[in-house]
Write a protein that holds these residues in place. Sequence first.
Motif, PDB file in Angstrom:
ATOM      1  N   ILE A   1       0.999  -1.252  -0.248  1.00  0.00           N
ATOM      2  CA  ILE A   1       0.120  -0.045   0.048  1.00  0.00           C
ATOM      3  C   ILE A   1       0.929   1.347   0.120  1.00  0.00           C
ATOM      4  N   ALA A   2       2.002   1.365   0.772  1.00  0.00           N
ATOM      5  CA  ALA A   2       2.764   2.471   1.008  1.00  0.00           C
ATOM      6  C   ALA A   2       3.593   2.762  -0.380  1.00  0.00           C
ATOM      7  N   ASP A   3       3.830   1.712  -1.154  1.00  0.00           N
ATOM      8  CA  ASP A   3       4.242   1.732  -2.549  1.00  0.00           C
ATOM      9  C   ASP A   3       3.373   2.202  -3.318  1.00  0.00           C
ATOM     10  N   VAL A   4       2.176   1.903  -3.366  1.00  0.00           N
ATOM     11  CA  VAL A   4       1.194   2.277  -4.625  1.00  0.00           C
ATOM     12  C   VAL A   4       0.846   3.834  -4.360  1.00  0.00           C
ATOM     13  N   LEU A   5       0.877   4.330  -2.864  1.00  0.00           N
ATOM     14  CA  LEU A   5       0.661   5.587  -2.635  1.00  0.00           C
ATOM     15  C   LEU A   5       1.677   6.282  -2.871  1.00  0.00           C
ATOM     16  N   ALA A   6       2.932   6.137  -2.731  1.00  0.00           N
ATOM     17  CA  ALA A   6       4.043   6.769  -3.222  1.00  0.00           C
ATOM     18  C   ALA A   6       4.327   6.958  -4.670  1.00  0.00           C
ATOM     19  N   ILE A   7       4.111   6.019  -5.347  1.00  0.00           N
ATOM     20  CA  ILE A   7       4.099   6.067  -6.923  1.00  0.00           C
ATOM     21  C   ILE A   7       3.089   6.912  -7.340  1.00  0.00           C
ATOM     22  N   ALA A   8       1.697   7.027  -6.929  1.00  0.00           N
ATOM     23  CA  ALA A   8       0.925   7.980  -7.123  1.00  0.00           C
ATOM     24  C   ALA A   8       1.181   9.146  -6.873  1.00  0.00           C
ATOM     25  N   LEU A   9       1.408   9.610  -5.664  1.00  0.00           N
ATOM     26  CA  LEU A   9       1.957  11.026  -5.093  1.00  0.00           C
ATOM     27  C   LEU A   9       3.049  11.648  -6.114  1.00  0.00           C
ATOM     28  N   ARG A  10       3.978  10.699  -6.224  1.00  0.00           N
ATOM     29  CA  ARG A  10       5.112  11.302  -7.024  1.00  0.00           C
ATOM     30  C   ARG A  10       4.627  11.441  -8.566  1.00  0.00           C
ATOM     31  N   PHE A  11       3.745  10.623  -9.108  1.00  0.00           N
ATOM     32  CA  PHE A  11       3.317  10.667 -10.511  1.00  0.00           C
ATOM     33  C   PHE A  11       2.899  12.095 -10.474  1.00  0.00           C
TER      34      PHE A  11
ATOM     35  N   THR B   1       8.484   7.837   2.974  1.00  0.00           N
ATOM     36  CA  THR B   1       7.730   6.625   3.670  1.00  0.00           C
ATOM     37  C   THR B   1       8.053   6.139   4.872  1.00  0.00           C
ATOM     38  N   ALA B   2       7.177   5.779   5.747  1.00  0.00           N
ATOM     39  CA  ALA B   2       7.656   5.117   6.840  1.00  0.00           C
ATOM     40  C   ALA B   2       6.697   3.855   7.483  1.00  0.00           C
ATOM     41  N   GLY B   3       6.972   3.019   8.230  1.00  0.00           N
ATOM     42  CA  GLY B   3       6.218   1.975   8.419  1.00  0.00           C
ATOM     43  C   GLY B   3       5.916   1.648   9.747  1.00  0.00           C
ATOM     44  N   THR B   4       6.440   2.666  10.601  1.00  0.00           N
ATOM     45  CA  THR B   4       6.142   2.751  12.188  1.00  0.00           C
ATOM     46  C   THR B   4       6.154   4.105  12.607  1.00  0.00           C
ATOM     47  N   VAL B   5       5.659   4.279  13.889  1.00  0.00           N
ATOM     48  CA  VAL B   5       5.259   5.539  14.423  1.00  0.00           C
ATOM     49  C   VAL B   5       6.731   6.039  14.705  1.00  0.00           C
ATOM     50  N   ARG B   6       7.820   5.094  15.089  1.00  0.00           N
ATOM     51  CA  ARG B   6       9.078   5.565  15.426  1.00  0.00           C
ATOM     52  C   ARG B   6       9.869   6.141  14.246  1.00  0.00           C
ATOM     53  N   GLU B   7       9.627   5.317  13.079  1.00  0.00           N
ATOM     54  CA  GLU B   7      10.265   5.720  11.612  1.00  0.00           C
ATOM     55  C   GLU B   7       9.635   7.238  11.241  1.00  0.00           C
ATOM     56  N   GLY B   8       8.129   7.525  11.547  1.00  0.00           N
ATOM     57  CA  GLY B   8       7.736   8.555  11.089  1.00  0.00           C
ATOM     58  C   GLY B   8       8.250   9.662  11.696  1.00  0.00           C
ATOM     59  N   LEU B   9       8.372   9.551  13.258  1.00  0.00           N
ATOM     60  CA  LEU B   9       8.860  10.513  13.862  1.00  0.00           C
ATOM     61  C   LEU B   9      10.385  11.153  13.502  1.00  0.00           C
ATOM     62  N   ALA B  10      11.216   9.833  13.424  1.00  0.00           N
ATOM     63  CA  ALA B  10      12.457  10.208  12.804  1.00  0.00           C
ATOM     64  C   ALA B  10      12.639  10.949  11.746  1.00  0.00           C
TER      65      ALA B  10
ATOM     66  N   PRO C   1     -11.196  -0.064   1.807  1.00  0.00           N
ATOM     67  CA  PRO C   1     -10.204   0.198   0.509  1.00  0.00           C
ATOM     68  C   PRO C   1     -10.450   1.434   0.069  1.00  0.00           C
ATOM     69  N   PHE C   2      -9.536   2.405  -0.566  1.00  0.00           N
ATOM     70  CA  PHE C   2      -9.625   3.398  -1.113  1.00  0.00           C
ATOM     71  C   PHE C   2      -9.302   3.508  -2.649  1.00  0.00           C
ATOM     72  N   ASN C   3     -10.065   4.643  -3.364  1.00  0.00           N
ATOM     73  CA  ASN C   3      -9.395   4.906  -4.720  1.00  0.00           C
ATOM     74  C   ASN C   3      -8.188   5.805  -4.725  1.00  0.00           C
ATOM     75  N   ILE C   4      -7.022   5.279  -5.353  1.00  0.00           N
ATOM     76  CA  ILE C   4      -5.988   6.021  -5.357  1.00  0.00           C
ATOM     77  C   ILE C   4      -5.892   7.471  -5.974  1.00  0.00           C
ATOM     78  N   ASP C   5      -6.892   7.902  -6.956  1.00  0.00           N
ATOM     79  CA  ASP C   5      -7.099   9.061  -7.307  1.00  0.00           C
ATOM     80  C   ASP C   5      -7.639   9.974  -6.291  1.00  0.00           C
ATOM     81  N   GLU C   6      -8.651   9.331  -5.568  1.00  0.00           N
ATOM     82  CA  GLU C   6      -9.286   9.861  -4.452  1.00  0.00           C
ATOM     83  C   GLU C   6      -8.182  10.681  -3.424  1.00  0.00           C
ATOM     84  N   VAL C   7      -7.325   9.555  -3.096  1.00  0.00           N
ATOM     85  CA  VAL C   7      -6.383   9.790  -2.081  1.00  0.00           C
ATOM     86  C   VAL C   7      -5.448  11.317  -2.711  1.00  0.00           C
TER      87      VAL C   7
END
Length: 229
Positions: free
Chosen positions: A17-27, A34-43, A106-112
């Motif tokens: 899911i993170a990969d799909v979101l990142a690809i769409a947003l970069r496009f 991207t981060a997979g945990t709270v700790r990584e996000g804060l860092a 589940p979400f629509n990537i264009d909506e995100v």
Amino acid sequence: MSTAAGTVLVVEDEESIADVLAIALRFHGFEVMTAGTVREGLALTERVRPDAALLDVMLPDGDGRALGRELRTRRPDLALVFLTARDSPAEIVGALGFGDDYITKPFNIDEVVARITAVLRRTRPVDVLPQRPPLRYGDLELDETTYSVRRADRTVELTPTEYALLRFLVRNAGRIVPKEQLLRHVWQYEHTPPESTVVETYISYLRRKLAALGPPLITTRRGVGYGLA
């Protein structure tokens, strides 16, 4: 400020899911981290200043809403959008209590992408703001330069979306503003989701915060919309 459409922090523990979101947003011109945990996000936010954070509510080491609260404490201007697999009213209200939008899975990537774009459009300041006179309605004052609100000479703490909603109501004082118009102008929805309760939720937040400092200010015309008393 990045020269891109903006920088988005995606905190999602499901790698696909993170990969799909990142690809769409970069496009669509965003810079993405991207981060997979709270700790990584804060860092990550210690090193880079994102314009928006897209946070999964359920993370391996904590709650995405708690992460959102911490990020908002560090960065009051940061736009927050939550991803949640739960769509109960309690979950939605919990996410919107301090965030700017929520998206159910589940979400629509264009909506995100559209939601992120819309949130940044209404929350991100431009590089240079001209000095503008405050908006006033009764004992309410909105500073159009600092995006701050005071009622009866006391500060009202609002999220960026709450401020945008209140400003639109003040600019249309004396009218009942239909819900569809609020969704279009405040949330930038081109097509109104028939089941959306986001307007009702934010109106309740505004009522509670404003009523703490004075008499009721927001009125409801049932089946039509909202206005100022």
